[in-house]
Design a protein around this motif. Sequence first.
Motif, PDB file in Angstrom:
ATOM      1  N   LYS A  86       0.832  -1.213   0.000  1.00  0.00           N
ATOM      2  CA  LYS A  86       0.000   0.000   0.000  1.00  0.00           C
ATOM      3  C   LYS A  86       0.862   1.258   0.000  1.00  0.00           C
ATOM      4  CE  LYS A  86      -3.503   2.151   3.015  1.00  0.00           C
ATOM      5  NZ  LYS A  86      -3.663   2.404   4.464  1.00  0.00           N
ATOM      6  N   GLN A  87       0.527   2.169  -0.881  1.00  0.00           N
ATOM      7  CA  GLN A  87       1.172   3.493  -0.885  1.00  0.00           C
ATOM      8  C   GLN A  87       0.153   4.465  -0.332  1.00  0.00           C
ATOM      9  OE1 GLN A  87       3.262   4.581  -4.472  1.00  0.00           O
ATOM     10  NE2 GLN A  87       2.638   6.726  -4.302  1.00  0.00           N
ATOM     11  N   GLU A  88       0.599   5.416   0.490  1.00  0.00           N
ATOM     12  CA  GLU A  88      -0.397   6.301   1.101  1.00  0.00           C
ATOM     13  C   GLU A  88       0.089   7.730   1.263  1.00  0.00           C
ATOM     14  OE1 GLU A  88      -1.416   3.951   4.541  1.00  0.00           O
ATOM     15  OE2 GLU A  88       0.453   4.376   5.563  1.00  0.00           O
ATOM     16  N   THR A  89      -0.887   8.629   1.194  1.00  0.00           N
ATOM     17  CA  THR A  89      -0.639  10.061   1.353  1.00  0.00           C
ATOM     18  C   THR A  89      -1.420  10.539   2.574  1.00  0.00           C
ATOM     19  OG1 THR A  89      -0.450  10.340  -1.048  1.00  0.00           O
ATOM     20  CG2 THR A  89      -0.866  12.328   0.248  1.00  0.00           C
ATOM     21  N   THR A 136       3.649  11.797   1.213  1.00  0.00           N
ATOM     22  CA  THR A 136       3.361  10.496   0.605  1.00  0.00           C
ATOM     23  C   THR A 136       4.455   9.500   0.974  1.00  0.00           C
ATOM     24  OG1 THR A 136       2.140  11.481  -1.224  1.00  0.00           O
ATOM     25  CG2 THR A 136       3.018   9.278  -1.597  1.00  0.00           C
ATOM     26  N   PRO A 138       6.226   5.793   0.390  1.00  0.00           N
ATOM     27  CA  PRO A 138       6.324   4.681  -0.564  1.00  0.00           C
ATOM     28  C   PRO A 138       5.858   3.381   0.095  1.00  0.00           C
ATOM     29  CG  PRO A 138       8.461   5.790  -0.243  1.00  0.00           C
ATOM     30  CD  PRO A 138       7.542   6.282   0.821  1.00  0.00           C
ATOM     31  N   PRO A 139       5.496   2.379  -0.703  1.00  0.00           N
ATOM     32  CA  PRO A 139       5.085   1.091  -0.140  1.00  0.00           C
ATOM     33  C   PRO A 139       6.194   0.488   0.730  1.00  0.00           C
ATOM     34  CG  PRO A 139       4.668   1.165  -2.508  1.00  0.00           C
ATOM     35  CD  PRO A 139       5.472   2.384  -2.169  1.00  0.00           C
ATOM     36  N   THR A 141       7.347   0.880   3.660  1.00  0.00           N
ATOM     37  CA  THR A 141       8.223   1.781   4.414  1.00  0.00           C
ATOM     38  C   THR A 141       7.721   1.883   5.851  1.00  0.00           C
ATOM     39  OG1 THR A 141       8.486   3.084   2.400  1.00  0.00           O
ATOM     40  CG2 THR A 141       9.174   4.122   4.444  1.00  0.00           C
ATOM     41  N   SER A 158      -4.956   6.625  -0.576  1.00  0.00           N
ATOM     42  CA  SER A 158      -4.014   5.527  -0.771  1.00  0.00           C
ATOM     43  C   SER A 158      -4.463   4.570  -1.857  1.00  0.00           C
ATOM     44  CB  SER A 158      -3.851   4.742   0.543  1.00  0.00           C
ATOM     45  OG  SER A 158      -5.012   3.988   0.799  1.00  0.00           O
ATOM     46  N   SER A 159      -3.594   3.621  -2.168  1.00  0.00           N
ATOM     47  CA  SER A 159      -4.013   2.449  -2.932  1.00  0.00           C
ATOM     48  C   SER A 159      -4.880   1.586  -2.000  1.00  0.00           C
ATOM     49  CB  SER A 159      -2.779   1.695  -3.440  1.00  0.00           C
ATOM     50  OG  SER A 159      -1.944   1.337  -2.359  1.00  0.00           O
TER      51      SER A 159
ATOM     52  N   ASN B  55      -0.774   9.715  -8.656  1.00  0.00           N
ATOM     53  CA  ASN B  55       0.301   8.794  -9.025  1.00  0.00           C
ATOM     54  C   ASN B  55      -0.293   7.634  -9.821  1.00  0.00           C
ATOM     55  OD1 ASN B  55      -0.581   6.746  -7.077  1.00  0.00           O
ATOM     56  ND2 ASN B  55       0.234   8.116  -5.500  1.00  0.00           N
TER      57      ASN B  55
END
Lengths: 180, 180
Positions: A86-89, A136, A138-139, A141, A158-159, B55
């Motif tokens: 998951k990538q998140e802001t 944001t 990165p996945p 992390t 997020s994704s 993104n």
Amino acid sequence: MKLSEVQKIRKRALALLKKARITVTKGEAKTIEVADFGLSDFRTIGLGLITYENNERYCAKELIMFPRQTCPEHRHPPMDERNNGKQETFRCRWGRVYLYTEGPATARPRAKVPKQYQQFFSVWKEIVLKPGDQHTLPPNTLHWFQAGEEGAVVSEFSSASHDETDFFTDPSINRLPIYE
Amino acid sequence: MKLSEVQKIRKRALALLKKARITVTKGEAKTIEVADFGLSDFRTIGLGLITYENNERYCAKELIMFPRQTCPEHRHPPMDERNNGKQETFRCRWGRVYLYTEGPATARPRAKVPKQYQQFFSVWKEIVLKPGDQHTLPPNTLHWFQAGEEGAVVSEFSSASHDETDFFTDPSINRLPIYE
């Protein structure tokens, strides 16, 4: 957690949303997710959440944090070939958030972690988020965050969210149960 | 559009964000996207936008609409094997939004479309969004929306945004240029 306790927390979370001038529906208000990560110490390690949308492609949540409350250190590991995690802001809407992630440790971090939990917090690069600020991640992390003195409301974009696969530094943490 | 006109619109958009109690950074305020879809009739057909994040996986924007302003009818077509088109969730934060999409036409729709544009609006199933209300549109679905009498601020959560591939019903529309 007793239902009466969950309802007390929801009431306080709603008061924070009101301060932040964020309108939610009655249905959302009644089902605010109260996450204590299985530690039974919600006011120290915990999070209130409203998930607006979570589908296979994207997710949007509102995070509601009490004063000095901490979301414990974790990362979102790869899921499969197509999903590297998951990538998140995080976008601060109200209050202050001290966000910590991988990188050079900040010399005098603003967050205060109670002694008994300190061993489970390993990343100390600080990013301060005031209203309108965002960051944001990165996945995969490591990260954790703490609200400032007044608490905080944070939008998370997020994704897709798969909380059950999150890796927490503290082995005694269980992201679920959810009380609702 | 002249830069002086763009700056006037940005100032008014900021006043709407203030009413909605949404905090943006100075940098965001200075670069609010003023989209007139190439029709040079911004107050009727147009949109102010702040893109918080876009993104490959997800996108989050704030849409700022003047009173009775309309985002014209369009759909987000499939991109490739893995992407069947942008999926999006609109959440009303302030004001009113009348959203129209595919399905049985609403008998007395609340939106008012000026005569010269009516031929380019073909879907009339109405969804009314008040603050806290939201609606998710599947990919490749025709939709358009109009703000109510006071204007509106709407959060958009979605998969990746590729505005340049959008299909608009009105063939004279050009999603770009963007004035900033």
